[in-house]
Motif scaffolding. Structure first.
Motif, PDB file in Angstrom:
ATOM      1  N   LEU A 196       0.817  -1.208   0.000  1.00 13.94           N
ATOM      2  CA  LEU A 196       0.000   0.000   0.000  1.00 13.94           C
ATOM      3  C   LEU A 196       0.856   1.266   0.000  1.00 13.94           C
ATOM      4  O   LEU A 196       0.571   2.226  -0.729  1.00 13.94           O
ATOM      5  CB  LEU A 196      -0.931   0.008   1.220  1.00 13.94           C
ATOM      6  CG  LEU A 196      -2.033  -1.047   1.244  1.00 13.94           C
ATOM      7  CD1 LEU A 196      -2.840  -0.936   2.530  1.00 13.94           C
ATOM      8  CD2 LEU A 196      -2.943  -0.922   0.032  1.00 13.94           C
ATOM      9  N   ALA A 204       1.123   4.184  -2.889  1.00 10.50           N
ATOM     10  CA  ALA A 204       0.907   5.606  -2.611  1.00 10.50           C
ATOM     11  C   ALA A 204       2.087   6.464  -3.049  1.00 10.50           C
ATOM     12  O   ALA A 204       1.943   7.673  -3.209  1.00 10.50           O
ATOM     13  CB  ALA A 204       0.651   5.808  -1.114  1.00 10.50           C
ATOM     14  N   LEU A 214       1.045  13.905   0.663  1.00 10.29           N
ATOM     15  CA  LEU A 214       0.147  12.753   0.683  1.00 10.29           C
ATOM     16  C   LEU A 214      -0.883  12.912   1.791  1.00 10.29           C
ATOM     17  O   LEU A 214      -0.540  13.227   2.926  1.00 10.29           O
ATOM     18  CB  LEU A 214       0.956  11.472   0.935  1.00 10.29           C
ATOM     19  CG  LEU A 214       0.179  10.175   1.192  1.00 10.29           C
ATOM     20  CD1 LEU A 214      -0.610   9.764  -0.054  1.00 10.29           C
ATOM     21  CD2 LEU A 214       1.127   9.054   1.611  1.00 10.29           C
ATOM     22  N   TRP A 233      -4.140  10.647   3.472  1.00  9.82           N
ATOM     23  CA  TRP A 233      -4.484   9.225   3.537  1.00  9.82           C
ATOM     24  C   TRP A 233      -5.628   9.017   4.517  1.00  9.82           C
ATOM     25  O   TRP A 233      -5.623   9.578   5.613  1.00  9.82           O
ATOM     26  CB  TRP A 233      -3.244   8.487   4.015  1.00  9.82           C
ATOM     27  CG  TRP A 233      -3.341   7.011   4.265  1.00  9.82           C
ATOM     28  CD1 TRP A 233      -3.997   6.378   5.281  1.00  9.82           C
ATOM     29  CD2 TRP A 233      -2.712   5.977   3.506  1.00  9.82           C
ATOM     30  NE1 TRP A 233      -3.816   5.024   5.196  1.00  9.82           N
ATOM     31  CE2 TRP A 233      -3.034   4.746   4.110  1.00  9.82           C
ATOM     32  CE3 TRP A 233      -1.901   5.972   2.371  1.00  9.82           C
ATOM     33  CZ2 TRP A 233      -2.577   3.526   3.630  1.00  9.82           C
ATOM     34  CZ3 TRP A 233      -1.434   4.767   1.888  1.00  9.82           C
ATOM     35  CH2 TRP A 233      -1.774   3.557   2.509  1.00  9.82           C
ATOM     36  N   VAL A 237      -1.064  13.601  -3.571  1.00 11.94           N
ATOM     37  CA  VAL A 237      -1.852  12.376  -3.699  1.00 11.94           C
ATOM     38  C   VAL A 237      -2.811  12.211  -2.527  1.00 11.94           C
ATOM     39  O   VAL A 237      -2.472  12.513  -1.379  1.00 11.94           O
ATOM     40  CB  VAL A 237      -0.919  11.150  -3.785  1.00 11.94           C
ATOM     41  CG1 VAL A 237      -1.696   9.841  -3.636  1.00 11.94           C
ATOM     42  CG2 VAL A 237      -0.153  11.165  -5.109  1.00 11.94           C
ATOM     43  N   ILE A 296      -5.103   9.124  -0.940  1.00 12.50           N
ATOM     44  CA  ILE A 296      -5.401   7.694  -0.932  1.00 12.50           C
ATOM     45  C   ILE A 296      -6.632   7.444  -0.069  1.00 12.50           C
ATOM     46  O   ILE A 296      -6.693   7.889   1.079  1.00 12.50           O
ATOM     47  CB  ILE A 296      -4.222   6.870  -0.377  1.00 12.50           C
ATOM     48  CG1 ILE A 296      -2.982   7.030  -1.261  1.00 12.50           C
ATOM     49  CG2 ILE A 296      -4.622   5.397  -0.244  1.00 12.50           C
ATOM     50  CD1 ILE A 296      -3.072   6.370  -2.612  1.00 12.50           C
ATOM     51  N   ILE A 328      -8.985   4.224   1.259  1.00 11.26           N
ATOM     52  CA  ILE A 328      -9.158   2.782   1.398  1.00 11.26           C
ATOM     53  C   ILE A 328     -10.444   2.544   2.176  1.00 11.26           C
ATOM     54  O   ILE A 328     -10.684   3.201   3.191  1.00 11.26           O
ATOM     55  CB  ILE A 328      -7.976   2.153   2.165  1.00 11.26           C
ATOM     56  CG1 ILE A 328      -6.654   2.463   1.463  1.00 11.26           C
ATOM     57  CG2 ILE A 328      -8.165   0.643   2.322  1.00 11.26           C
ATOM     58  CD1 ILE A 328      -5.422   2.057   2.270  1.00 11.26           C
ATOM     59  N   GLU A 363      -6.059   2.264  -9.213  1.00 14.34           N
ATOM     60  CA  GLU A 363      -6.632   1.461  -8.139  1.00 14.34           C
ATOM     61  C   GLU A 363      -5.731   0.264  -7.881  1.00 14.34           C
ATOM     62  O   GLU A 363      -5.268  -0.384  -8.821  1.00 14.34           O
ATOM     63  CB  GLU A 363      -8.031   0.996  -8.519  1.00 14.34           C
ATOM     64  CG  GLU A 363      -8.687   0.066  -7.509  1.00 14.34           C
ATOM     65  CD  GLU A 363     -10.083  -0.382  -7.918  1.00 14.34           C
ATOM     66  OE1 GLU A 363     -10.618  -1.301  -7.282  1.00 14.34           O
ATOM     67  OE2 GLU A 363     -10.623   0.192  -8.884  1.00 14.34           O
ATOM     68  N   SER A 364      -5.477  -0.025  -6.625  1.00 12.66           N
ATOM     69  CA  SER A 364      -4.709  -1.217  -6.251  1.00 12.66           C
ATOM     70  C   SER A 364      -5.677  -2.335  -5.877  1.00 12.66           C
ATOM     71  O   SER A 364      -6.694  -2.097  -5.232  1.00 12.66           O
ATOM     72  CB  SER A 364      -3.793  -0.916  -5.066  1.00 12.66           C
ATOM     73  OG  SER A 364      -3.230  -2.117  -4.562  1.00 12.66           O
ATOM     74  N   VAL A 396      -8.865   0.270  -2.854  1.00 11.89           N
ATOM     75  CA  VAL A 396      -7.749   1.192  -2.615  1.00 11.89           C
ATOM     76  C   VAL A 396      -7.662   2.120  -3.826  1.00 11.89           C
ATOM     77  O   VAL A 396      -7.294   1.684  -4.919  1.00 11.89           O
ATOM     78  CB  VAL A 396      -6.426   0.431  -2.435  1.00 11.89           C
ATOM     79  CG1 VAL A 396      -5.291   1.419  -2.112  1.00 11.89           C
ATOM     80  CG2 VAL A 396      -6.532  -0.628  -1.355  1.00 11.89           C
ATOM     81  N   LYS A 456      -6.431   5.776  -5.664  1.00 11.18           N
ATOM     82  CA  LYS A 456      -5.398   6.811  -5.662  1.00 11.18           C
ATOM     83  C   LYS A 456      -5.868   7.983  -6.535  1.00 11.18           C
ATOM     84  O   LYS A 456      -6.139   7.812  -7.729  1.00 11.18           O
ATOM     85  CB  LYS A 456      -4.075   6.260  -6.211  1.00 11.18           C
ATOM     86  CG  LYS A 456      -2.902   7.227  -6.177  1.00 11.18           C
ATOM     87  CD  LYS A 456      -1.633   6.514  -6.658  1.00 11.18           C
ATOM     88  CE  LYS A 456      -0.398   7.379  -6.517  1.00 11.18           C
ATOM     89  NZ  LYS A 456       0.822   6.634  -6.952  1.00 11.18           N
ATOM     90  N   ARG A 482      -5.155  12.250  -7.512  1.00 11.04           N
ATOM     91  CA  ARG A 482      -4.088  13.250  -7.529  1.00 11.04           C
ATOM     92  C   ARG A 482      -4.656  14.650  -7.760  1.00 11.04           C
ATOM     93  O   ARG A 482      -5.556  14.832  -8.600  1.00 11.04           O
ATOM     94  CB  ARG A 482      -3.052  12.933  -8.614  1.00 11.04           C
ATOM     95  CG  ARG A 482      -1.781  13.782  -8.503  1.00 11.04           C
ATOM     96  CD  ARG A 482      -0.731  13.363  -9.531  1.00 11.04           C
ATOM     97  NE  ARG A 482      -0.254  12.005  -9.319  1.00 11.04           N
ATOM     98  CZ  ARG A 482       0.730  11.679  -8.492  1.00 11.04           C
ATOM     99  NH1 ARG A 482       1.337  12.626  -7.765  1.00 11.04           N
ATOM    100  NH2 ARG A 482       1.139  10.420  -8.387  1.00 11.04           N
TER     101      ARG A 482
END
Length: 263
Positions: A66, A70, A151, A153, A186, A188, A190, A227-228, A255, A257, A259
């Motif tokens: 993860l 990121a 970042l 999150w 970024v 993120i 989840i 996407e993860s 997950v 992402k 930007r």
């Protein structure tokens, strides 16, 4: 032994990869930066500063994958929004090091209802080894940090904002994150997956349709990047509450992402 093996495996793998690619690229700043980030993340996961409870959760939470997704690396300024007990806060701290900083942002509304909500992450910030962590208690629609973020999150919390505070509150939260990030930064997100078109009772499941997250965050000005699939669990049919013992800790999670545009 397990954490040492993890670090050794990543370092050896990086060395082997370097030998297998073009020498010019292997010496380039881009490759060296990526290699250094991977080793830094592995070292953070393997750190002896992490509580046993965190380490025990790693198998299900897949932190190394993860954080790599990121783009986390040394020197970054990071916001861990709604950090819970600080699982990711501690990992962020170890990766960004003294050149970076981590702000654990606890919602003011949550603290008003539960005065002890920030105690666990405050205890982390008080430890010398996590001296680059600061705890902020703020409204989610008015996030303010001393530096522009690289970042932002939030993990397993977006559904609470959307269903708990409402659609408008979720959009205001996204706009607040947008304003706090530097251009190109970024975000993120989840969260536990709900089936598309799930009825109003989905709030009781503590889940959310990923399409809702994407629609909301993009409406705040973000661009969806990728996407993860690292937390996908096809055995979760999305019908059980996430705290049900039959699925707890193993839910199907999305997950995403996003930007902030660079210009």
């Amino acid at each position: 032994m397990a954490v040492r093996s993890l670090l050794l495996t990543v370092m050896v793998g990086a060395s082997v990869a370097a030998a297998a690619i073009a020498p010019a690229y292997a010496q380039s700043p881009l490759y060296q930066g990526r290699r250094g980030a991977a080793v830094g993340i592995a070292a953070a996961v393997a750190s002896k500063d992490r509580p046993d409870e965190d380490v025990a959760s790693d198998k299900n939470r897949q932190p190394a994958s993860l954080l790599a997704f990121a783009g986390l690396k040394r020197g970054m300024n990071v916001a861990d929004i709604m950090p819970g007990k600080g699982y990711f806060t501690r990992l962020f701290s170890n990766v960004v090091g003294g050149e970076g900083h981590v702000w654990a942002i606890v919602p003011a509304g949550l603290v008003a209802k539960k005065p002890t909500a920030a105690d666990a992450v405050k205890a982390t910030a008080a430890m010398p080894v996590f001296s680059n962590v600061s705890v902020l208690i703020q409204p989610l629609d008015a996030i303010q940090v001393p530096k522009r973020l690289d970042l932002a999150w939030t993990a397993q919390n977006y559904h609470d904002v959307y269903y708990g505070a409402g659609v408008d509150a979720a959009l205001a939260f996204d706009k607040s994150v947008f304003a706090a990030l530097r251009p190109g930064g970024v975000f993120i997100v989840i969260d536990h997956v709900a089936n598309p078109g799930a009825d109003a009772d989905v709030a009781k499941l503590h889940r959310i349709d990923p399409a809702i997250i994407r629609r909301q965050v993009e409406a705040a000005g973000f661009h969806f990047e990728s996407e993860s699939k690292v937390l996908v669990n096809p055995d979760d049919n999305h019908d059980l509450p996430v705290f049900d013992p039959a699925i707890r800790g193993r839910t199907d999670q999305v997950v995403l992402k996003f930007r902030k545009p660079a210009h």
